[in-house]
Design a protein around this motif. Structure first.
Motif, PDB file in Angstrom:
ATOM      1  N   MET A  28       1.165  -4.154   7.323  1.00 29.70           N
ATOM      2  CA  MET A  28       0.499  -2.986   7.570  1.00 29.70           C
ATOM      3  C   MET A  28      -1.007  -2.924   6.922  1.00 29.70           C
ATOM      4  SD  MET A  28       0.832   0.529   8.570  1.00 29.70           S
ATOM      5  CE  MET A  28       2.622   1.171   8.406  1.00 29.70           C
ATOM      6  N   MET A  29      -2.016  -2.686   7.638  1.00 31.63           N
ATOM      7  CA  MET A  29      -3.320  -2.393   7.324  1.00 31.63           C
ATOM      8  C   MET A  29      -3.567  -0.926   7.058  1.00 31.63           C
ATOM      9  SD  MET A  29      -6.648  -4.165   9.032  1.00 31.63           S
ATOM     10  CE  MET A  29      -6.358  -3.555  10.634  1.00 31.63           C
ATOM     11  N   VAL A  30      -4.331  -0.959   5.798  1.00 28.41           N
ATOM     12  CA  VAL A  30      -4.744   0.337   5.471  1.00 28.41           C
ATOM     13  C   VAL A  30      -6.229   0.573   5.226  1.00 28.41           C
ATOM     14  CG1 VAL A  30      -4.917   2.129   3.427  1.00 28.41           C
ATOM     15  CG2 VAL A  30      -2.800   0.464   4.053  1.00 28.41           C
ATOM     16  N   PRO A  31      -6.916   1.224   6.333  1.00 34.23           N
ATOM     17  CA  PRO A  31      -8.490   1.248   6.284  1.00 34.23           C
ATOM     18  C   PRO A  31      -9.411   2.037   5.206  1.00 34.23           C
ATOM     19  CG  PRO A  31      -7.504   2.812   7.664  1.00 34.23           C
ATOM     20  CD  PRO A  31      -6.651   2.343   6.947  1.00 34.23           C
ATOM     21  N   ASN A  32      -8.539   1.833   3.967  1.00 31.42           N
ATOM     22  CA  ASN A  32      -9.616   2.478   2.752  1.00 31.42           C
ATOM     23  C   ASN A  32      -8.903   2.008   1.754  1.00 31.42           C
ATOM     24  OD1 ASN A  32      -6.946   3.899   2.293  1.00 31.42           O
ATOM     25  ND2 ASN A  32      -8.210   5.867   2.029  1.00 31.42           N
ATOM     26  N   SER A  33      -9.430   2.162   0.487  1.00 29.38           N
ATOM     27  CA  SER A  33      -9.092   1.504  -0.855  1.00 29.38           C
ATOM     28  C   SER A  33      -7.607   1.692  -1.313  1.00 29.38           C
ATOM     29  CB  SER A  33     -10.165   1.912  -1.881  1.00 29.38           C
ATOM     30  OG  SER A  33     -10.306   3.345  -2.007  1.00 29.38           O
ATOM     31  N   PRO A  34      -7.155   1.266  -2.320  1.00 28.90           N
ATOM     32  CA  PRO A  34      -5.934   1.471  -2.879  1.00 28.90           C
ATOM     33  C   PRO A  34      -5.924   3.097  -3.600  1.00 28.90           C
ATOM     34  CG  PRO A  34      -6.491  -0.642  -3.345  1.00 28.90           C
ATOM     35  CD  PRO A  34      -7.517  -0.128  -2.400  1.00 28.90           C
ATOM     36  N   GLY A  35      -5.164   3.708  -3.132  1.00 28.45           N
ATOM     37  CA  GLY A  35      -5.019   5.011  -3.944  1.00 28.45           C
ATOM     38  C   GLY A  35      -5.513   6.390  -3.084  1.00 28.45           C
ATOM     39  N   VAL A  48       7.386  -5.824   4.215  1.00 31.30           N
ATOM     40  CA  VAL A  48       6.424  -5.343   4.825  1.00 31.30           C
ATOM     41  C   VAL A  48       5.202  -5.600   3.822  1.00 31.30           C
ATOM     42  CG1 VAL A  48       4.892  -3.742   6.295  1.00 31.30           C
ATOM     43  CG2 VAL A  48       7.433  -3.788   6.320  1.00 31.30           C
ATOM     44  N   GLU A  49       4.221  -6.415   4.284  1.00 36.17           N
ATOM     45  CA  GLU A  49       2.818  -6.863   3.589  1.00 36.17           C
ATOM     46  C   GLU A  49       1.984  -5.585   3.792  1.00 36.17           C
ATOM     47  OE1 GLU A  49      -1.028  -9.491   3.378  1.00 36.17           O
ATOM     48  OE2 GLU A  49       0.384 -10.092   4.982  1.00 36.17           O
ATOM     49  N   VAL A  50       1.434  -4.756   2.719  1.00 29.76           N
ATOM     50  CA  VAL A  50       0.540  -3.879   2.985  1.00 29.76           C
ATOM     51  C   VAL A  50      -0.950  -4.360   2.382  1.00 29.76           C
ATOM     52  CG1 VAL A  50      -0.296  -1.565   2.343  1.00 29.76           C
ATOM     53  CG2 VAL A  50       2.393  -1.975   2.703  1.00 29.76           C
ATOM     54  N   PHE A  51      -1.796  -4.244   3.182  1.00 31.89           N
ATOM     55  CA  PHE A  51      -3.173  -4.762   2.584  1.00 31.89           C
ATOM     56  C   PHE A  51      -4.187  -3.686   2.995  1.00 31.89           C
ATOM     57  CE2 PHE A  51      -2.568  -6.347   6.965  1.00 31.89           C
ATOM     58  CZ  PHE A  51      -4.097  -6.433   7.417  1.00 31.89           C
ATOM     59  N   ASN A  52      -5.177  -3.685   2.611  1.00 27.75           N
ATOM     60  CA  ASN A  52      -6.478  -2.827   2.540  1.00 27.75           C
ATOM     61  C   ASN A  52      -7.616  -3.584   2.874  1.00 27.75           C
ATOM     62  OD1 ASN A  52      -4.741  -2.056  -0.060  1.00 27.75           O
ATOM     63  ND2 ASN A  52      -5.689  -0.114   0.550  1.00 27.75           N
TER      64      ASN A  52
END
Length: 326
Positions: free
Chosen positions: A38-45, A68-72
């Motif tokens: 799961m890709m996240v298009p902003n910073s952690p938090g 599931v791998e979550v990465f930013n």
């Protein structure tokens, strides 16, 4: 031991390994989607990160998926992440959390990619925006604010936690257009997230803030910040503020978040991903997360979500074109 049986036994571990590594399959041991990122298009938090990690945690704990791998992937309001998603066409193990801010970023950063060109999976939540003022503001109602705004737009400084094209920017621009203020005359200041916006608001560096309200619950409860109006169709629980419609402003506006896959994702893989998100939506744990985070249940898949993405592209392009930003 006969030679044929020895060869067969030797091949079994290799066959098991091959099956386990093929595409999207149900679970580590027959349960849950396997080998998903799961890709996240902003910073952690950030908002996308919170939504993605909440969803993934529940899917893992309820055995809807395997691990599931979550990465930013950070950069240009989600444009960098969107470019990566588009470049992984046909990939069968990637999903990306996204929303209105990513739609706007595509335009303001000059990208030719459009969220409607990816593979739509599901819209999952919406979140209202609020019109915020410090406790000592002369604006007691949203009507007071609009009256001053219309009289002299440049004298009312609007701050938001979004860069141009993001929800905190689009909301005041659409509000301006609705009440008869020229959007190009709006004095908008962009801040790097809700924390910086709150500091500016409490320090009277801006007249009004526009943002989602989840980050300001403590300040609202303490009376440091007042909410003049909320942007959705209904009032929010525990927020003593009318909707814009109640206040005589014919506008409804919500930020939203959804999940995409790369373009060209195989149809069977897409169906499995949609099924997993649908199962997530039905869990008690997700319903609790909606309440905890102040999210509005807005689950939508299939042709309805596809059309929604096309409509969002058109809406954002229209607003930003009027502002001269595209």
């Amino acid at each position: 031991m006969p030679r044929r049986l020895t060869v067969v036994l030797a091949l079994i571990p290799l066959l098991v390994l091959a099956l386990a590594s093929c595409g999207v399959t149900r679970g580590d041991e027959g349960e849950g989607l396997h080998r998903i990122r799961m890709m996240v298009p902003n910073s952690p938090g950030g908002g996308y990160d919170l939504t993605a990690r909440s969803a993934v945690k529940i899917m893992e704990e309820t055995d809807i998926t395997g691990r599931v791998e979550v990465f930013n992937v950070i950069g240009a309001g989600g444009t960098v992440a969107m470019a990566r998603l588009m470049n992984e066409a046909g990939n069968d193990d990637l999903m990306m959390m996204m929303g209105l801010g990513v739609v706007g970023a595509m335009y303001t950063n000059g990208s030719t990619d459009r969220v409607s060109d990816a593979t739509p999976l599901a819209k999952i939540v919406e979140e209202q925006e609020g019109i915020l003022v410090p406790a000592d503001s002369p604006f007691q109602t949203v009507g007071d604010f609009v009256e001053a705004w219309k009289a002299d737009p440049s004298s009312v400084t609007i701050g938001g936690g979004s860069s141009p094209g993001g929800p905190d920017h689009l909301f005041p621009m659409e509000t301006a257009r609705t009440v008869g203020v020229d959007p190009t005359a709006v004095n908008y200041v962009s801040y790097d997230g809700g924390g910086d916006l709150l500091t500016a608001l409490l320090g009277n560096k801006i007249s009004v803030g526009t943002s989602g309200l989840g980050e300001y619950v403590d300040q609202i409860e303490a009376g440091q910040v007042r909410v003049l109006a909320v942007s959705g169709a209904e009032r929010l629980p525990d927020i003593d503020a009318p909707t814009l419609t109640e206040a005589g402003i014919d506008l409804q506006f919500t930020n939203w978040r959804g999940v995409l896959a790369p373009p060209g994702t195989p149809e069977d893989v897409r169906a499995q991903m949609v099924a997993a998100l649908t199962e997530l939506h039905g869990t008690d744990e997700w319903k609790e997360a909606l309440v905890t985070n102040g999210w509005i249940d807005a689950f939508e898949t299939g042709p309805a979500f596809e059309q929604f993405l096309r409509d969002q592209d058109a809406r954002v392009e229209s607003t930003l074109t009027e502002l001269g930003l595209v």
